[in-house]
Motif scaffolding. Sequence first.
Motif, PDB file in Angstrom:
ATOM      1  N   SER A  11      -9.995  -5.183  40.372  1.00  0.00           N
ATOM      2  CA  SER A  11      -8.627  -4.774  40.715  1.00  0.00           C
ATOM      3  C   SER A  11      -8.647  -3.855  41.929  1.00  0.00           C
ATOM      4  CB  SER A  11      -7.981  -4.063  39.529  1.00  0.00           C
ATOM      5  OG  SER A  11      -6.789  -3.454  39.926  1.00  0.00           O
ATOM      6  N   TYR A  13      -6.596  -1.442  42.318  1.00  0.00           N
ATOM      7  CA  TYR A  13      -6.071  -0.129  41.909  1.00  0.00           C
ATOM      8  C   TYR A  13      -7.223   0.707  41.354  1.00  0.00           C
ATOM      9  CZ  TYR A  13      -1.787  -2.832  42.286  1.00  0.00           C
ATOM     10  OH  TYR A  13      -0.786  -3.624  42.721  1.00  0.00           O
ATOM     11  N   ASP A  15      -7.683   3.945  41.504  1.00  0.00           N
ATOM     12  CA  ASP A  15      -7.406   5.312  41.084  1.00  0.00           C
ATOM     13  C   ASP A  15      -6.798   5.384  39.690  1.00  0.00           C
ATOM     14  OD1 ASP A  15      -5.070   4.094  41.784  1.00  0.00           O
ATOM     15  OD2 ASP A  15      -4.184   5.883  42.714  1.00  0.00           O
ATOM     16  N   THR A  16      -6.796   4.255  38.973  1.00  0.00           N
ATOM     17  CA  THR A  16      -6.239   4.263  37.621  1.00  0.00           C
ATOM     18  C   THR A  16      -7.307   4.647  36.600  1.00  0.00           C
ATOM     19  OG1 THR A  16      -6.760   1.941  37.240  1.00  0.00           O
ATOM     20  CG2 THR A  16      -4.605   2.447  38.235  1.00  0.00           C
ATOM     21  N   TYR A  17      -6.853   5.131  35.445  1.00  0.00           N
ATOM     22  CA  TYR A  17      -7.796   5.499  34.387  1.00  0.00           C
ATOM     23  C   TYR A  17      -8.579   4.279  33.903  1.00  0.00           C
ATOM     24  CZ  TYR A  17      -9.578   6.705  29.808  1.00  0.00           C
ATOM     25  OH  TYR A  17     -10.396   6.870  28.716  1.00  0.00           O
ATOM     26  N   TYR A  19      -9.520   1.672  35.584  1.00  0.00           N
ATOM     27  CA  TYR A  19     -10.594   1.335  36.529  1.00  0.00           C
ATOM     28  C   TYR A  19     -11.746   2.336  36.416  1.00  0.00           C
ATOM     29  CZ  TYR A  19     -13.027   0.135  40.819  1.00  0.00           C
ATOM     30  OH  TYR A  19     -13.983  -0.255  41.711  1.00  0.00           O
ATOM     31  N   TYR A  43     -12.630  12.923  38.496  1.00  0.00           N
ATOM     32  CA  TYR A  43     -11.344  12.308  38.138  1.00  0.00           C
ATOM     33  C   TYR A  43     -10.532  13.241  37.245  1.00  0.00           C
ATOM     34  CZ  TYR A  43      -8.052   8.734  36.539  1.00  0.00           C
ATOM     35  OH  TYR A  43      -6.912   8.019  36.263  1.00  0.00           O
ATOM     36  N   GLU A  53      -3.937  11.621  29.714  1.00  0.00           N
ATOM     37  CA  GLU A  53      -5.153  11.138  30.408  1.00  0.00           C
ATOM     38  C   GLU A  53      -6.243  12.209  30.415  1.00  0.00           C
ATOM     39  OE1 GLU A  53      -2.130  10.774  31.430  1.00  0.00           O
ATOM     40  OE2 GLU A  53      -1.799   8.633  31.843  1.00  0.00           O
TER      41      GLU A  53
END
Length: 367
Positions: A11, A13, A15-17, A19, A43, A53
């Motif tokens: 993906s 993206y 910067d997503t949790y 990933y 992070y 998160e």
Amino acid sequence: VEYYRRLILASPYKDTYAYVRAEMTELSERGHTEKAIGILENYLKRWRRTNHEYAMVCFDLAELYGKLGNSTKRLYYLVQSAISDVYSSSKENNSLRFLAGELFDQGDVERAYNYMNVSIEDANFYGTRLRNIQNAYILPRIFSAYIVQQHTQRMHIFGLLVAVSVVAIALIVAVFFIWRYLRRYRKTHVQMVLMNKQLNNAVDDLSKVNAQLCEANNIREEYIARFLELGSNLIDQAEEKRRIYNRLAREKRMDELYTELKNNSFTQVATSEYYINFDTAFLNIYPNFVAGVNQLLRNDARIEPKGDERLTTELRILALIRLGITDNARISSILRASLTTVYTYRSKLKARAINHSSFEDDVKKIG
């Protein structure tokens, strides 16, 4: 799992949790656990404790440090994850259960038992069977150890009571021999009367203590039976409601079923019965409680229960404070009132007190 992880890693993206977690898992499985920890710690700086998160990332870090054998860091991040779950009002959590297990392994049985109870309550509130199943694996060990600990404490108290009794008997015997000694060698009537009076006082004190112990045992047995009966009645009533709902649903009488579901009379009756039992139990233990509270209030602000009620909502809040329950959330839960209501009542009561600063401490001393 591998397939979906590959899709996430492909993906854009990044910067997503999802990933970051997939990348962390990939590195850890390849033996690069410390690098995975570095990615997660960087992070983590993006989130605050109030974000869910934050809790999830802390839990992942705890797992990685556990994999490296660093129990101190694992415990630290489990604690941080549990705190974040509280700040973010998250009931779907993992960290508290693992924290309970960690504390249990360290010998802190009581805190492990308390944390496990909170974890179970959260799982029941969230309605997840998976968390309940996971809790079920560790709960028996913690519960068994807790029971053993409580038994040990009770035996210790019993031993102290036996020791005190032996000392008391020894004192009575000593007084008796002193009395005989004085009668034999001094032959003074005044001293003999004095020692006899002291002996009688000791016997009276023991009789009072014995009467108080008997009364305490009777009260305990009475109210255990009372609340067991209340719980049994509520279960029976709930079971009867369940049968009615099942029958209406089976017969497809949806209008009647909807009407039954909207009807809150069962809750009102159960709540009323709960209040009656609470008021009766508390006032039997502290019969002068209402008068004691009014002595702490200004003459124009005294509380008088109306009608058939034995305690008002204000008096019930003060009753829980007398029992040592001072947390607004616990009081709100026990009395089925909002936190705002509890806070408002407590503030108003302090404002009506003769001595504002020591009012609640004075309530705790009412006998």
